[in-house]
Scaffold this motif. Structure first.
Motif, PDB file in Angstrom:
ATOM      1  N   LYS A 166      20.987 -31.236   6.393  1.00  0.00           N
ATOM      2  CA  LYS A 166      21.976 -31.970   5.601  1.00  0.00           C
ATOM      3  C   LYS A 166      21.349 -32.431   4.292  1.00  0.00           C
ATOM      4  O   LYS A 166      21.936 -32.314   3.233  1.00  0.00           O
ATOM      5  CB  LYS A 166      22.496 -33.151   6.394  1.00  0.00           C
ATOM      6  CG  LYS A 166      23.560 -33.927   5.659  1.00  0.00           C
ATOM      7  CD  LYS A 166      24.058 -35.093   6.472  1.00  0.00           C
ATOM      8  CE  LYS A 166      25.041 -35.871   5.624  1.00  0.00           C
ATOM      9  NZ  LYS A 166      24.856 -37.276   5.676  1.00  0.00           N
ATOM     10  N   PRO A 203      19.384 -35.050   1.468  1.00  0.00           N
ATOM     11  CA  PRO A 203      19.821 -36.269   0.785  1.00  0.00           C
ATOM     12  C   PRO A 203      21.133 -36.052   0.038  1.00  0.00           C
ATOM     13  O   PRO A 203      21.511 -34.922  -0.272  1.00  0.00           O
ATOM     14  CB  PRO A 203      18.672 -36.548  -0.188  1.00  0.00           C
ATOM     15  CG  PRO A 203      17.900 -35.304  -0.276  1.00  0.00           C
ATOM     16  CD  PRO A 203      18.190 -34.482   0.924  1.00  0.00           C
ATOM     17  N   THR A 204      21.808 -37.154  -0.264  1.00  0.00           N
ATOM     18  CA  THR A 204      23.076 -37.075  -0.979  1.00  0.00           C
ATOM     19  C   THR A 204      22.905 -37.303  -2.480  1.00  0.00           C
ATOM     20  O   THR A 204      23.779 -36.941  -3.249  1.00  0.00           O
ATOM     21  CB  THR A 204      24.063 -38.119  -0.434  1.00  0.00           C
ATOM     22  OG1 THR A 204      23.477 -39.415  -0.549  1.00  0.00           O
ATOM     23  CG2 THR A 204      24.399 -37.832   1.009  1.00  0.00           C
ATOM     24  N   ARG A 205      21.787 -37.879  -2.896  1.00  0.00           N
ATOM     25  CA  ARG A 205      21.549 -38.136  -4.319  1.00  0.00           C
ATOM     26  C   ARG A 205      21.210 -36.827  -5.022  1.00  0.00           C
ATOM     27  O   ARG A 205      20.321 -36.096  -4.607  1.00  0.00           O
ATOM     28  CB  ARG A 205      20.397 -39.121  -4.488  1.00  0.00           C
ATOM     29  CG  ARG A 205      20.113 -39.499  -5.919  1.00  0.00           C
ATOM     30  CD  ARG A 205      18.936 -40.425  -5.990  1.00  0.00           C
ATOM     31  NE  ARG A 205      17.704 -39.662  -5.974  1.00  0.00           N
ATOM     32  CZ  ARG A 205      16.678 -39.881  -6.797  1.00  0.00           C
ATOM     33  NH1 ARG A 205      16.733 -40.843  -7.658  1.00  0.00           N
ATOM     34  NH2 ARG A 205      15.604 -39.134  -6.722  1.00  0.00           N
ATOM     35  N   THR A 206      21.933 -36.506  -6.107  1.00  0.00           N
ATOM     36  CA  THR A 206      21.641 -35.286  -6.848  1.00  0.00           C
ATOM     37  C   THR A 206      20.985 -35.637  -8.178  1.00  0.00           C
ATOM     38  O   THR A 206      21.274 -36.686  -8.768  1.00  0.00           O
ATOM     39  CB  THR A 206      22.913 -34.457  -7.125  1.00  0.00           C
ATOM     40  OG1 THR A 206      23.825 -35.234  -7.882  1.00  0.00           O
ATOM     41  CG2 THR A 206      23.556 -33.990  -5.838  1.00  0.00           C
ATOM     42  N   LYS A 216      21.122 -28.281 -10.349  1.00  0.00           N
ATOM     43  CA  LYS A 216      21.561 -29.572  -9.825  1.00  0.00           C
ATOM     44  C   LYS A 216      21.037 -29.565  -8.400  1.00  0.00           C
ATOM     45  O   LYS A 216      21.349 -28.664  -7.625  1.00  0.00           O
ATOM     46  CB  LYS A 216      23.073 -29.708  -9.865  1.00  0.00           C
ATOM     47  CG  LYS A 216      23.552 -31.111  -9.535  1.00  0.00           C
ATOM     48  CD  LYS A 216      25.036 -31.250  -9.761  1.00  0.00           C
ATOM     49  CE  LYS A 216      25.383 -31.487 -11.183  1.00  0.00           C
ATOM     50  NZ  LYS A 216      25.209 -32.830 -11.662  1.00  0.00           N
ATOM     51  N   TYR A 217      20.172 -30.545  -8.062  1.00  0.00           N
ATOM     52  CA  TYR A 217      19.383 -30.505  -6.835  1.00  0.00           C
ATOM     53  C   TYR A 217      19.542 -31.802  -6.055  1.00  0.00           C
ATOM     54  O   TYR A 217      19.549 -32.891  -6.639  1.00  0.00           O
ATOM     55  CB  TYR A 217      17.911 -30.293  -7.212  1.00  0.00           C
ATOM     56  CG  TYR A 217      16.955 -30.217  -6.052  1.00  0.00           C
ATOM     57  CD1 TYR A 217      16.969 -29.145  -5.180  1.00  0.00           C
ATOM     58  CD2 TYR A 217      16.028 -31.221  -5.829  1.00  0.00           C
ATOM     59  CE1 TYR A 217      16.085 -29.077  -4.119  1.00  0.00           C
ATOM     60  CE2 TYR A 217      15.147 -31.166  -4.772  1.00  0.00           C
ATOM     61  CZ  TYR A 217      15.180 -30.093  -3.918  1.00  0.00           C
ATOM     62  OH  TYR A 217      14.309 -30.024  -2.868  1.00  0.00           O
ATOM     63  N   ARG A 218      19.672 -31.689  -4.720  1.00  0.00           N
ATOM     64  CA  ARG A 218      19.742 -32.864  -3.851  1.00  0.00           C
ATOM     65  C   ARG A 218      18.320 -33.300  -3.511  1.00  0.00           C
ATOM     66  O   ARG A 218      17.686 -32.727  -2.637  1.00  0.00           O
ATOM     67  CB  ARG A 218      20.539 -32.534  -2.584  1.00  0.00           C
ATOM     68  CG  ARG A 218      21.992 -32.253  -2.851  1.00  0.00           C
ATOM     69  CD  ARG A 218      22.848 -32.161  -1.596  1.00  0.00           C
ATOM     70  NE  ARG A 218      22.223 -31.554  -0.453  1.00  0.00           N
ATOM     71  CZ  ARG A 218      22.356 -30.278  -0.095  1.00  0.00           C
ATOM     72  NH1 ARG A 218      23.082 -29.475  -0.812  1.00  0.00           N
ATOM     73  NH2 ARG A 218      21.768 -29.830   0.983  1.00  0.00           N
ATOM     74  N   LYS A 219      17.827 -34.312  -4.212  1.00  0.00           N
ATOM     75  CA  LYS A 219      16.437 -34.743  -4.081  1.00  0.00           C
ATOM     76  C   LYS A 219      16.348 -35.975  -3.195  1.00  0.00           C
ATOM     77  O   LYS A 219      17.162 -36.871  -3.283  1.00  0.00           O
ATOM     78  CB  LYS A 219      15.856 -35.072  -5.464  1.00  0.00           C
ATOM     79  CG  LYS A 219      14.403 -35.482  -5.438  1.00  0.00           C
ATOM     80  CD  LYS A 219      13.906 -35.778  -6.840  1.00  0.00           C
ATOM     81  CE  LYS A 219      12.452 -36.141  -6.911  1.00  0.00           C
ATOM     82  NZ  LYS A 219      11.895 -36.857  -5.820  1.00  0.00           N
ATOM     83  N   CYS A 230      11.154 -27.566  -4.722  1.00  0.00           N
ATOM     84  CA  CYS A 230      12.604 -27.567  -4.530  1.00  0.00           C
ATOM     85  C   CYS A 230      12.923 -26.617  -3.393  1.00  0.00           C
ATOM     86  O   CYS A 230      12.626 -25.427  -3.487  1.00  0.00           O
ATOM     87  CB  CYS A 230      13.319 -27.072  -5.784  1.00  0.00           C
ATOM     88  SG  CYS A 230      13.268 -28.157  -7.180  1.00  0.00           S
ATOM     89  N   ARG A 247      18.746 -26.783  -0.818  1.00  0.00           N
ATOM     90  CA  ARG A 247      19.212 -28.041  -1.397  1.00  0.00           C
ATOM     91  C   ARG A 247      19.711 -27.900  -2.834  1.00  0.00           C
ATOM     92  O   ARG A 247      20.198 -28.863  -3.402  1.00  0.00           O
ATOM     93  CB  ARG A 247      18.089 -29.075  -1.385  1.00  0.00           C
ATOM     94  CG  ARG A 247      17.750 -29.583  -0.016  1.00  0.00           C
ATOM     95  CD  ARG A 247      16.782 -30.709  -0.144  1.00  0.00           C
ATOM     96  NE  ARG A 247      16.314 -31.186   1.136  1.00  0.00           N
ATOM     97  CZ  ARG A 247      15.422 -32.146   1.280  1.00  0.00           C
ATOM     98  NH1 ARG A 247      14.888 -32.707   0.216  1.00  0.00           N
ATOM     99  NH2 ARG A 247      15.044 -32.534   2.480  1.00  0.00           N
ATOM    100  N   SER A 262      22.334 -27.279  -5.353  1.00  0.00           N
ATOM    101  CA  SER A 262      23.790 -27.222  -5.258  1.00  0.00           C
ATOM    102  C   SER A 262      24.416 -26.389  -6.372  1.00  0.00           C
ATOM    103  O   SER A 262      25.402 -25.705  -6.147  1.00  0.00           O
ATOM    104  CB  SER A 262      24.385 -28.631  -5.238  1.00  0.00           C
ATOM    105  OG  SER A 262      23.948 -29.373  -6.347  1.00  0.00           O
TER     106      SER A 262
END
Length: 83
Positions: free
Chosen positions: A7, A9-12, A26-29, A38, A42, A44
């Protein structure tokens, strides 16, 4: 070895080329630290053609590798910035 969380992280964050300031991903870090790797799953939104070179200035900013059994991009130092 343990694989990264599916799943994630939700922060991009937006990842830019340090040389020409072109948006790359654009990456969920997760976490607060520097961007060292990276995980491909993850990413997006991908604005590159081959995920290793900037589409504008053709500078190499990463290398493809496997980390903990998952495909990832190892970031070359000081070649990208993120917000």
């Amino acid at each position: 070895m343990a694989k990264p969380n599916k799943k994630g992280p939700t922060r991009t964050v937006d990842i830019f080329c340090a040389k020409c300031k072109t948006q790359l991903f654009k990456y969920r870090k997760g976490g607060k630290g520097n961007l060292i790797k990276c995980f491909v799953e993850r990413i997006s939104v991908d604005h590159t053609m081959n995920q290793t070179h900037c589409p504008n200035c053709e500078q190499e900013f990463s290398r493809k590798t496997l980390i903990r059994g998952a495909p990832a991009l190892k970031i070359v130092g000081k070649k990208v910035t993120f917000k």
